[in-house]
Motif scaffolding. Structure first.
Motif, PDB file in Angstrom:
ATOM      1  N   LEU A 298      82.583  36.248 -51.000  1.00  0.00           N
ATOM      2  CA  LEU A 298      82.499  37.625 -50.517  1.00  0.00           C
ATOM      3  C   LEU A 298      81.086  38.176 -50.694  1.00  0.00           C
ATOM      4  CD1 LEU A 298      85.883  39.046 -51.866  1.00  0.00           C
ATOM      5  CD2 LEU A 298      85.347  38.301 -49.543  1.00  0.00           C
ATOM      6  N   GLY A 299      80.447  37.835 -51.819  1.00  0.00           N
ATOM      7  CA  GLY A 299      79.083  38.287 -52.040  1.00  0.00           C
ATOM      8  C   GLY A 299      78.109  37.690 -51.042  1.00  0.00           C
ATOM      9  N   ALA A 300      78.285  36.400 -50.746  1.00  0.00           N
ATOM     10  CA  ALA A 300      77.410  35.747 -49.766  1.00  0.00           C
ATOM     11  C   ALA A 300      77.586  36.355 -48.385  1.00  0.00           C
ATOM     12  CB  ALA A 300      77.709  34.243 -49.738  1.00  0.00           C
ATOM     13  N   LEU A 301      78.821  36.679 -48.020  1.00  0.00           N
ATOM     14  CA  LEU A 301      79.064  37.345 -46.728  1.00  0.00           C
ATOM     15  C   LEU A 301      78.377  38.701 -46.685  1.00  0.00           C
ATOM     16  CD1 LEU A 301      82.845  36.618 -46.041  1.00  0.00           C
ATOM     17  CD2 LEU A 301      80.894  35.766 -44.736  1.00  0.00           C
TER      18      LEU A 301
ATOM     19  N   ARG B  96      72.133  49.637 -48.572  1.00  0.00           N
ATOM     20  CA  ARG B  96      71.152  50.056 -49.565  1.00  0.00           C
ATOM     21  C   ARG B  96      71.312  49.223 -50.843  1.00  0.00           C
ATOM     22  NH1 ARG B  96      70.839  56.346 -50.821  1.00  0.00           N
ATOM     23  NH2 ARG B  96      70.290  56.222 -48.589  1.00  0.00           N
ATOM     24  N   GLY B  97      70.225  48.698 -51.330  1.00  0.00           N
ATOM     25  CA  GLY B  97      70.251  47.886 -52.534  1.00  0.00           C
ATOM     26  C   GLY B  97      70.442  46.405 -52.275  1.00  0.00           C
ATOM     27  N   ARG B  98      70.473  46.015 -50.998  1.00  0.00           N
ATOM     28  CA  ARG B  98      70.703  44.608 -50.664  1.00  0.00           C
ATOM     29  C   ARG B  98      69.589  43.721 -51.203  1.00  0.00           C
ATOM     30  NH1 ARG B  98      68.702  41.607 -46.523  1.00  0.00           N
ATOM     31  NH2 ARG B  98      69.864  39.714 -45.952  1.00  0.00           N
TER      32      ARG B  98
ATOM     33  N   LEU C  10      67.363  39.906 -55.272  1.00  0.00           N
ATOM     34  CA  LEU C  10      66.363  39.679 -56.319  1.00  0.00           C
ATOM     35  C   LEU C  10      67.029  39.496 -57.672  1.00  0.00           C
ATOM     36  CD1 LEU C  10      63.378  39.563 -57.118  1.00  0.00           C
ATOM     37  CD2 LEU C  10      63.425  42.056 -57.393  1.00  0.00           C
ATOM     38  N   ALA C  11      68.079  40.277 -57.942  1.00  0.00           N
ATOM     39  CA  ALA C  11      68.788  40.144 -59.218  1.00  0.00           C
ATOM     40  C   ALA C  11      69.427  38.764 -59.352  1.00  0.00           C
ATOM     41  CB  ALA C  11      69.859  41.234 -59.334  1.00  0.00           C
ATOM     42  N   ILE C  12      69.972  38.252 -58.254  1.00  0.00           N
ATOM     43  CA  ILE C  12      70.577  36.914 -58.286  1.00  0.00           C
ATOM     44  C   ILE C  12      69.536  35.860 -58.650  1.00  0.00           C
ATOM     45  CG2 ILE C  12      71.687  35.135 -56.873  1.00  0.00           C
ATOM     46  CD1 ILE C  12      73.012  37.380 -55.285  1.00  0.00           C
ATOM     47  N   ILE C  13      68.350  35.996 -58.050  1.00  0.00           N
ATOM     48  CA  ILE C  13      67.278  35.036 -58.337  1.00  0.00           C
ATOM     49  C   ILE C  13      66.828  35.148 -59.787  1.00  0.00           C
ATOM     50  CG2 ILE C  13      64.931  34.348 -57.737  1.00  0.00           C
ATOM     51  CD1 ILE C  13      65.472  35.350 -54.908  1.00  0.00           C
ATOM     52  N   LEU C  14      66.671  36.384 -60.274  1.00  0.00           N
ATOM     53  CA  LEU C  14      66.208  36.580 -61.642  1.00  0.00           C
ATOM     54  C   LEU C  14      67.215  36.056 -62.664  1.00  0.00           C
ATOM     55  CD1 LEU C  14      64.621  40.160 -61.426  1.00  0.00           C
ATOM     56  CD2 LEU C  14      63.450  37.951 -61.566  1.00  0.00           C
ATOM     57  N   VAL C  15      68.504  36.232 -62.382  1.00  0.00           N
ATOM     58  CA  VAL C  15      69.531  35.724 -63.292  1.00  0.00           C
ATOM     59  C   VAL C  15      69.425  34.209 -63.437  1.00  0.00           C
ATOM     60  CG1 VAL C  15      72.019  35.364 -63.546  1.00  0.00           C
ATOM     61  CG2 VAL C  15      71.151  37.634 -62.998  1.00  0.00           C
ATOM     62  N   GLN C  16      69.117  33.531 -62.318  1.00  0.00           N
ATOM     63  CA  GLN C  16      68.985  32.079 -62.374  1.00  0.00           C
ATOM     64  C   GLN C  16      67.782  31.643 -63.211  1.00  0.00           C
ATOM     65  OE1 GLN C  16      71.338  29.916 -60.891  1.00  0.00           O
ATOM     66  NE2 GLN C  16      72.310  31.918 -60.838  1.00  0.00           N
TER      67      GLN C  16
ATOM     68  N   PRO D 105      76.318  33.520 -59.747  1.00  0.00           N
ATOM     69  CA  PRO D 105      75.019  33.713 -59.076  1.00  0.00           C
ATOM     70  C   PRO D 105      74.537  32.488 -58.310  1.00  0.00           C
ATOM     71  CG  PRO D 105      74.955  34.635 -61.278  1.00  0.00           C
ATOM     72  CD  PRO D 105      76.244  33.881 -61.179  1.00  0.00           C
ATOM     73  N   PHE D 106      74.610  31.307 -58.941  1.00  0.00           N
ATOM     74  CA  PHE D 106      74.157  30.094 -58.256  1.00  0.00           C
ATOM     75  C   PHE D 106      75.039  29.791 -57.052  1.00  0.00           C
ATOM     76  CE2 PHE D 106      74.703  25.512 -57.634  1.00  0.00           C
ATOM     77  CZ  PHE D 106      73.400  25.139 -57.332  1.00  0.00           C
ATOM     78  N   THR D 107      76.354  29.934 -57.225  1.00  0.00           N
ATOM     79  CA  THR D 107      77.277  29.643 -56.136  1.00  0.00           C
ATOM     80  C   THR D 107      77.075  30.620 -54.975  1.00  0.00           C
ATOM     81  OG1 THR D 107      78.879  28.910 -57.801  1.00  0.00           O
ATOM     82  CG2 THR D 107      79.693  29.227 -55.570  1.00  0.00           C
ATOM     83  N   MET D 108      76.855  31.885 -55.281  1.00  0.00           N
ATOM     84  CA  MET D 108      76.613  32.880 -54.239  1.00  0.00           C
ATOM     85  C   MET D 108      75.332  32.558 -53.476  1.00  0.00           C
ATOM     86  SD  MET D 108      76.130  37.023 -54.573  1.00  0.00           S
ATOM     87  CE  MET D 108      77.631  37.161 -55.555  1.00  0.00           C
ATOM     88  N   TRP D 109      74.288  32.190 -54.195  1.00  0.00           N
ATOM     89  CA  TRP D 109      73.021  31.870 -53.542  1.00  0.00           C
ATOM     90  C   TRP D 109      73.170  30.627 -52.662  1.00  0.00           C
ATOM     91  CZ3 TRP D 109      68.863  34.493 -52.599  1.00  0.00           C
ATOM     92  CH2 TRP D 109      67.697  33.826 -52.190  1.00  0.00           C
TER      93      TRP D 109
END
Length: 280
Positions: free
Chosen positions: A91-94, A102-104, A109-115, A152-156
Motif C-alpha cells: 500500500l505504501g509503494a502504491l 503533501r509530504g511525499r 527521504l525518510a525511507i532512505i534514511l531509515v535504511q 522500509p526496504f520492502t516498500m522501497w
C-alpha cells in the motif's frame, strides 16, 4: 555481452563452476556431517558421502528440549511479520508511486534514511518501547519489531515494480468499463505479483534468520525462535564437548523451511527480480 572467443567462454564457464562449487560446498558439508557419527566426524580422514550414515543426530535434535516450541515460534512470527509487511509495504509503494500528496518527498527521504541507520543503534529504544508495552517474550512484541525493520526496504523494493507499470493500463481498463479498483485488480495486480513474491522472499529471509533483535526481545527459554534455540543447543553439549553431528543436523533443519519456501516461489521470484532490474 557474451564473448565469441571460445577460449574466453571456456574460461568463464570454469570460473563459474569453481565459484558455484565454493558456494555450495559448505551447505553440502553441513548436510553430509549431519548424517555422520561423532567418531566419523572426528576421524582425520574425511568422509565425503552421507550414504551409510546415521539419522541419530536428527532424532536427537527433534527430541531435544525446545525444538518444537522454537519451530512454532519462528513459523508464527515469520508468518505474521511477512503478511503484515507485504500489505503495508504494498500500500505504501502504491501511494508514493501513483499519487501526488503533501509530504511525499519527505516520506521517500525518510525511507532512505531509515535504511542508512545501523540496526544496533535502535536496540535500546526498541527494547524500552516493547518493555513499556509489556510485550517482551511475546509473539506480538517481536512481530512488531520485525515489521518495522523490514517494511522500509520492502516498500522501497516494491516501489520500483509499481513505478514500472504504466498507469495508462489502468486508465484504458476504466475506459472499457472497469471501476478503478477493478482495473487495478485485473490489470495492475497480476503484473505486480512477481514483484510481491520477490519482495516477500527477501522479507522472509530477513525475519527467519534474524538473531540479534530476537536475542534482546526474547530472553525466556520458553519463547525462542530457531536461531536462538540453535545457539543454545550448540552450547549445551555434555562435558563441554560440541556434538558437531547434532549441530549440523539442527542447522539443516533450520534451513529446510527456507529451502521449501524458495522452491515454491522460485519461478515467480525469478520473474520478479528480472522485472525489477529492467523496470526499476
Amino acid at each position: 555481452m557474451i564473448s565469441k572467443n571460445p577460449a574466453l567462454r571456456t574460461l568463464g564457464a570454469i570460473v563459474a563452476v569453481v565459484l558455484a562449487v565454493a558456494w555450495a560446498f559448505p551447505v553440502y558439508w553441513m548436510i553430509n556431517s549431519s548424517f555422520q557419527s561423532p567418531r566419523t566426524i572426528a576421524n582425520l580422514t574425511p568422509t565425503f558421502s552421507p550414504f551409510g550414515g546415521t539419522t541419530a543426530n536428527y532424532e536427537a535434535v527433534v527430541s531435544s528440549s525446545g525444538f518444537g516450541g522454537a519451530l512454532r515460534m519462528s513459523l508464527v512470527v515469520t508468518g505474521i511479520a511477512l503478511v503484515v509487511c507485504i500489505i503495508v509495504a504494498f500500500l505504501g509503494a502504491l501511494a508514493i508511486s501513483r499519487f501526488r500528496f503533501r509530504g511525499r518527498k519527505g516520506l521517500v527521504l525518510a525511507i532512505i534514511l531509515v535504511q542508512m541507520l545501523p540496526a544496533e543503534a535502535m536496540f535500546i529504544a526498541q527494547y524500552k518501547m516493547i518493555a513499556g508495552l509489556g510485550l517482551l517474550n511475546t509473539v506480538g512484541g517481536i512481530s512488531i519489531i520485525y515489521v518495522a525493520a523490514v517494511v522500509p526496504f520492502t516498500m522501497w523494493m516494491l516501489r520500483g515494480f509499481v513505478a514500472g507499470i504504466p498507469a495508462d493500463l489502468e486508465e484504458a481498463a476504466q475506459i472499457d468499463g472497469c471501476s478503478r479498483f477493478g482495473a487495478f485488480m485485473r490489470v495492475t495486480f497480476p503484473l505486480l505479483a512477481p514483484g510481491l513474491v520477490a519482495s516477500g522472499v527477501f522479507a522472509f529471509l530477513q525475519v527467519w534468520n534474524e538473531f540479534a533483535l530476537a536475542s534482546i526481545m526474547l530472553t525466556s527459554s520458553d519463547s525462542q525462535t530457531l536461531p536462538l534455540w540453535l545457539r543454545n543447543f550448540s552450547q549445551s553439549s555434555a562435558f563441554g564437548q560440541i556434538e558437531w553431528g547434532q549441530v549440523m543436523a539442527a542447522s539443516t533443519l533450520v534451513a529446510v523451511p527456507v529451502i521449501i519456501f524458495f522452491l515454491i516461489v522460485q519461478g515467480r521470484m525469478t520473474k520478479g527480480m528480472v522485472g525489477g532490474a529492467v523496470k526499476g
